[in-house]
Write an enzyme that holds these catalytic residues in place. Structure first.
Site, PDB file in Angstrom:
ATOM      1  CG  ASN A 165      63.444  22.839   2.357  1.00 17.89           C
ATOM      2  OD1 ASN A 165      63.735  22.439   3.494  1.00 17.89           O
ATOM      3  ND2 ASN A 165      63.022  24.064   2.123  1.00 17.89           N
TER       4      ASN A 165
ATOM      5  NE  ARG B  98      47.359  38.741  -1.333  1.00 18.10           N
ATOM      6  CZ  ARG B  98      46.917  38.103  -0.264  1.00 18.10           C
ATOM      7  NH1 ARG B  98      45.650  38.185   0.087  1.00 18.10           N
ATOM      8  NH2 ARG B  98      47.722  37.372   0.466  1.00 18.10           N
TER       9      ARG B  98
ATOM     10  N   GLY C 138      48.661  43.040  -5.952  1.00 24.91           N
ATOM     11  CA  GLY C 138      47.714  41.976  -5.610  1.00 24.91           C
ATOM     12  C   GLY C 138      46.255  42.401  -5.727  1.00 24.91           C
TER      13      GLY C 138
ATOM     14  N   GLY D 148      67.897  25.033   0.074  1.00 27.85           N
ATOM     15  CA  GLY D 148      68.286  23.959  -0.846  1.00 27.85           C
ATOM     16  C   GLY D 148      68.198  22.575  -0.205  1.00 27.85           C
TER      17      GLY D 148
ATOM     18  CG  ASP E 264      51.391  32.959  -6.031  1.00 23.09           C
ATOM     19  OD1 ASP E 264      51.504  32.578  -4.851  1.00 23.09           O
ATOM     20  OD2 ASP E 264      50.607  33.856  -6.378  1.00 23.09           O
TER      21      ASP E 264
ATOM     22  CB  THR F  62      59.264  32.597  -4.626  1.00 22.68           C
ATOM     23  OG1 THR F  62      57.945  33.129  -4.777  1.00 22.68           O
ATOM     24  CG2 THR F  62      60.096  33.009  -5.829  1.00 22.68           C
TER      25      THR F  62
ATOM     26  CB  CYS G  18      55.183  29.583   3.991  1.00 25.59           C
ATOM     27  SG  CYS G  18      54.265  29.880   5.498  1.00 25.59           S
TER      28      CYS G  18
ATOM     29  CE1 TYR H 187      51.721  45.000  -3.211  1.00 22.31           C
ATOM     30  CE2 TYR H 187      49.649  43.795  -3.124  1.00 22.31           C
ATOM     31  CZ  TYR H 187      51.028  43.814  -3.047  1.00 22.31           C
ATOM     32  OH  TYR H 187      51.713  42.644  -2.838  1.00 22.31           O
TER      33      TYR H 187
ATOM     34  CG  HIS I 189      48.097  30.291  -2.822  1.00 27.33           C
ATOM     35  ND1 HIS I 189      48.111  30.787  -1.537  1.00 27.33           N
ATOM     36  CD2 HIS I 189      48.949  31.075  -3.518  1.00 27.33           C
ATOM     37  CE1 HIS I 189      48.942  31.816  -1.465  1.00 27.33           C
ATOM     38  NE2 HIS I 189      49.471  32.005  -2.649  1.00 27.33           N
TER      39      HIS I 189
ATOM     40  CB  SER J  93      50.926  34.811   1.698  1.00 32.20           C
ATOM     41  OG  SER J  93      49.787  34.653   0.893  1.00 32.20           O
TER      42      SER J  93
ATOM     43  CE  LYS K 254      48.307  35.777  -4.536  1.00 29.90           C
ATOM     44  NZ  LYS K 254      48.851  34.434  -4.301  1.00 29.90           N
TER      45      LYS K 254
ATOM     46  NE  ARG L 132      54.613  41.146  -2.847  1.00 28.14           N
ATOM     47  CZ  ARG L 132      53.984  39.972  -2.756  1.00 28.14           C
ATOM     48  NH1 ARG L 132      54.115  39.055  -3.681  1.00 28.14           N
ATOM     49  NH2 ARG L 132      53.244  39.712  -1.710  1.00 28.14           N
TER      50      ARG L 132
HETATM   51  C1  OXD Z   1      50.437  36.221  -1.827  1.00 27.25           C
HETATM   52  C2  OXD Z   1      51.183  36.566  -3.048  1.00 27.25           C
HETATM   53  O1  OXD Z   1      50.128  37.123  -1.040  1.00 27.25           O
HETATM   54  O2  OXD Z   1      51.529  35.624  -3.769  1.00 27.25           O
HETATM   55  O3  OXD Z   1      50.137  35.036  -1.622  1.00 27.25           O
HETATM   56  O4  OXD Z   1      51.406  37.746  -3.317  1.00 27.25           O
HETATM   57 MN    MN Z   2      50.610  33.763  -3.246  1.00 25.45          MN
END
Ligand code: OXD
Ligand code: MN
Length: 588
Positions: A499, A69, A200, A497, A278, A254, A251, A198, A227, A249, A207, A371
Site C-alpha cells: 500500500n 461493542r 470497547g 506493505g 484508531d 492498524t 478494514c 468488554y 476514527h 472497523s 470510543k 484483542r
Molecule cells: C473498532 C475498534 O471497533 O477500534 O473500531 O475497536
Molecule cells: Mn476503531
C-alpha cells in the site's frame, strides 16, 4: 489526590449511588499497579503469562455473552431527539438517568470503586482533555493504564478548579446482557456504561469519550475527533509527511498505521512512522494548517490475523506489558495464540471460553474479536512525534472501505467540498470472496457511523466549515480501496506493505510532483504513475483494471447515495447534494 471540588463532589455522588465497600484513587504508580495486578490474579480475573517469553503480559477472558461493542445498546442521550440524528439510538436523558440510576443503585456493594483520572492526549498538550472514570473492574484500570495517560498527572493537567472533564461511570454489575447499556450524555460531558466488561464498552476513554463525546465537543469548539489512524512517511532526505486515514472497523487501520515499506522503498531509505492506529483529534494550528494528535497511549488491536507477515510491528508491540483478551492460552509454555498467528499445530490449550482446545477442532480457538492491549511505546515504528504536544501537520486525508468493484484503488477529490462528499459516501461491502459474490453495501461516512455523538448532517456541515476556515491550506483528500476483486473473487491488489506504493502517489500529489487524469469521480493516477517495480502479480494491465471506473456501477452508486442522503432530511448540507448532482452530470 486532588482539591478539585468538581471532581470530588462528582465522585461522592457516584459513591452514594453505587455504594462500594471501598474507594481507591488510581495514582498511576508502579507499586499500585503491581498490587492491583496481583489482586486481579488472586481473584481469577487475570493470569500472568510466561515471564521470559512475554514479560509483564496478562491474559483475560470476558463472559461469553460479552465479546464486542453493542451498537444496538449504545445511546446518545441529547435533550432533543433530533440532535442525535438518524444514525444513532436516542434516549431521553432523564429517562436514561432514571433507568440506569436504578441499575447502578448499589451495583458496587461488596466491591471496590477505582477512581481513574486520565488524559486523552499527551500531558501538557493544549489538544488534550481529561476524563475521570469510576469502575468496579481492575481489568479496566489495567487497560486504561495502557490506553491513556493515567493517574496523578492527569489531575494536575485538569487543575484545581476546572470543571472540564468527562465523567465516566462504569460497573460490571451482573454482566447481564438484557440490562447492558452504553449511554452518552454529550450535553453533560457524561458516559454511563453498565453490565459489560468488554473493552470497547468499558474503556470509556476510547470510543465513548475520544469519539462520541469528543466529536460533539469538536463541533462546539471548532475541531474534529475522527476514527482515523495517523502515519508519517519519511523520504530518503529525512522529510516526513503525515497522513490521516479513516476506514471502517476491521478494514486494516492498524496494519496501515504500522506499514513496512516494500524492499524497493526501504532500500532507498523510505520509512513509515506510526502516530496512531484508531483515533485522531485534529485542529487548525496557528499556521492555518491541520494538526493532529493521537489521544490514545496504546493499541487495542484485533489479534486474529496479526502475524509476522501482515503486521510485524503490531506483533512486536505485544511482546511485553500487554493484556490479551479472549485469545487461546497455550498451557505448555504459558503463552498465547490466535488464528492466523502461525501454522504451528496447537495442543494442550484453552480456547477463549476456557475450554480444553486443540487446533484439530473445527471451532475457532480465539474469539474473532479477541484483542491485545499494547503500549504504543512498544511499537518499533512509533513516531518520534507520538508525544508531541502540538501534534503533527496533516498533508493528506484518506478515506477507504471494502468495495469489490465500484471504488478504484485510489482517487483524489477535486477540492475539500468534494472530499467531504467522498467521505460522506464511504461504504463497505460484505464479500463472499470464494464465489465472487458481492454482498450488501453498508454506508459508513468517514467511518464514524457508530461513533458520531450528534446528528451526522450537522457533522458534514462541520467538516465543510473547517474546510472554509482552512482555505488553500486544506490538505488534499483521497479515497482508497485495497479490496478490489477480480471476476473470480480474488483480491487484485497485494495490499499490506505494498500500500506504500499508493501512499507514495498520494504524497507526490500533495507536493505537486505527480500527474493525474480527470475521471467522473475525481483525479486518478495514470496507471504508469503507481510504482509497481518488484511486484510479481501486478502489471500495467492489472493496474488499469484496478483504476477502472465503471460508469454503470457508479450510476447505481449515485442512486444508492440519494437513498442514503434522504435519511438526513433538511440537515443534509446542500453542498453535498450539489456534489452528488455534479457527479451525476459527469457520469452523463
Ligand atoms: C473498532 C475498534 O471497533 O477500534 O473500531 O475497536
Ligand atoms: Mn476503531
Amino acid at each position: 489526590m486532588t482539591k478539585n471540588k468538581n471532581v470530588l463532589s462528582w465522585v461522592d455522588e457516584m459513591v452514594a449511588l453505587t455504594k462500594p465497600d471501598n474507594v481507591v484513587w488510581i495514582d498511576g504508580s508502579d507499586e499500585q499497579l503491581e498490587a492491583l495486578t496481583n489482586e486481579s490474579i488472586a481473584i481469577g480475573e487475570m493470569q500472568r503469562l510466561n515471564e521470559e517469553k512475554l514479560p509483564g503480559c496478562l491474559i483475560h477472558r470476558t463472559a461469553i455473552n460479552d465479546v464486542a461493542r453493542v451498537e444496538h445498546r449504545t445511546f446518545i442521550c441529547s435533550t432533543n431527539e433530533e440532535d442525535a440524528g438518524p444514525t444513532n439510538n436516542w434516549w431521553n436523558p432523564k429517562e436514561a438517568y432514571d433507568k440506569l440510576g436504578k441499575l447502578f443503585d448499589g451495583s458496587m456493594k461488596g466491591r471496590t470503586m477505582y477512581v481513574i483520572p486520565y488524559s486523552m492526549g499527551p500531558i501538557g498538550s493544549p489538544f488534550s482533555k481529561v476524563g475521570v472514570e469510576v469502575t468496579d473492574s481492575i481489568y479496566v484500570v489495567l487497560n486504561m493504564d495502557i490506553m491513556t495517560r493515567m493517574g496523578k498527572d492527569a489531575l494536575k493537567q485538569l487543575g484545581d478548579t476546572s470543571n472540564d472533564f468527562v465523567r465516566g461511570l462504569h460497573s460490571k454489575a451482573d454482566i447481564d446482557e438484557e440490562n447492558r447499556y452504553i449511554c452518552h450524555f454529550p450535553e453533560d460531558n457524561t458516559i454511563w456504561s453498565i453490565n459489560s466488561g468488554y473493552g470497547g464498552n468499558v474503556l470509556l476513554g476510547k470510543k465513548c469519550f475520544a469519539l462520541r463525546i469528543a466529536s460533539y465537543q469538536g463541533k462546539n469548539e471548532g475541531w474534529l475527533a475522527e476514527h482515523m489512524l495517523i502515519l508519517g512517511i519519511e523520504n530518503p532526505k529525512g522529510e516526513v509527511k503525515y497522513i490521516a486515514a479513516a476506514f471502517p472497523s476491521a478494514c486494516g487501520k492498524t496494519n496501515l498505521a504500522m506499514l513496512i515499506p516494500p524492499e524497493i522503498y526501504a532500500q532507498k531509505g523510505y520509512k513509515v512512522w506510526c502516530v496512531g492506529d484508531d483515533i485522531a483529534w485534529i485542529r487548525i494550528g496557528d499556521d492555518g494548517r491541520l494538526w493532529a494528535i493521537n489521544p490514545e497511549n496504546g493499541f487495542f488491536g484485533v489479534a486474529p490475523g496479526t502475524n509476522e507477515k501482515s503486521n510485524p510491528n503490531a506483533l512486536a508491540s505485544t511482546k511485553k506489558n500487554t493484556i490479551f483478551t479472549n485469545v487461546v492460552h497455550k498451557l505448555d509454555d504459558n503463552t498465547v495464540w490466535w488464528e492466523g498467528l502461525d501454522k504451528e499445530p496447537i495442543t494442550n490449550a484453552l480456547n477463549w471460553k476456557g475450554e480444553e482446545w486443540n487446533s484439530d477442532m473445527a471451532e475457532k480457538g480465539a474469539h474473532p474479536n479477541s484483542r491485545f492491549t499494547a503500549p504504543a511505546i512498544n511499537c518499533p515504528c512509533i513516531s518520534d512525534e507520538f508525544n508531541s504536544p502540538s501534534g503533527v501537520p496533516i498533508s493528506a486525508i484518506v478515506f477507504g472501505g471494502r468495495r469489490a468493484k465500484t471504488a478504484p484503488l485510489v482517487y483524489q477529490s477535486y477540492d475539500w467540498q468534494h472530499g467531504v462528499f467522498v467521505g460522506s459516501i464511504m461504504a463497505s461491502e460484505t464479500t463472499a470472496a470464494a464465489s465472487g459474490e458481492v454482498g450488501v453495501v453498508r454506508r459508513d461516512p468517514m467511518a464514524m457511523l457508530p461513533f458520531c455523538g450528534y446528528h451526522m448532517g450537522d457533522y458534514f456541515k462541520h467538516w465543510l466549515e473547517i474546510g472554509k476556515k482552512l482555505g488553500d491550506k486544506a490538505p488534499e483528500i483521497f479515497n482508497v480501496n485495497w479490496f478490489r476483486l477480480d471476476d473470480d473473487g480474488n483480491f487484485i491488489w497485494p495490499g499490506f506493505g505494498d500500500n506504500m506504493r499508493v501512499l507514495d502517489w498520494i504524497i507526490k500529489r500533495c507536493e505537486g510532483k505527480a500527474d493525474a487524469v480527470e475521471t467522473p469521480i475525481g483525479y486518478e493516477p495514470k496507471p504508469e504513475d503507481i510504482n509497481i517495480d518488484g511486484l510479481d502479480d501486478v502489471d500495467l494491465d492489472i493496474m488499469k483494471e484496478l483504476l477502472d471506473v465503471d460508469v454503470a456501477l457508479w450510476k447505481e452508486e449515485a442512486a444508492g447515495i440519494h437513498e442514503f442522503y434522504k435519511k438526513f432530511g433538511d440537515r443534509l448540507p446542500s453542498e453535498l447534494m450539489d456534489e452528488l448532482g455534479k457527479l451525476e452530470e459527469r457520469l452523463g
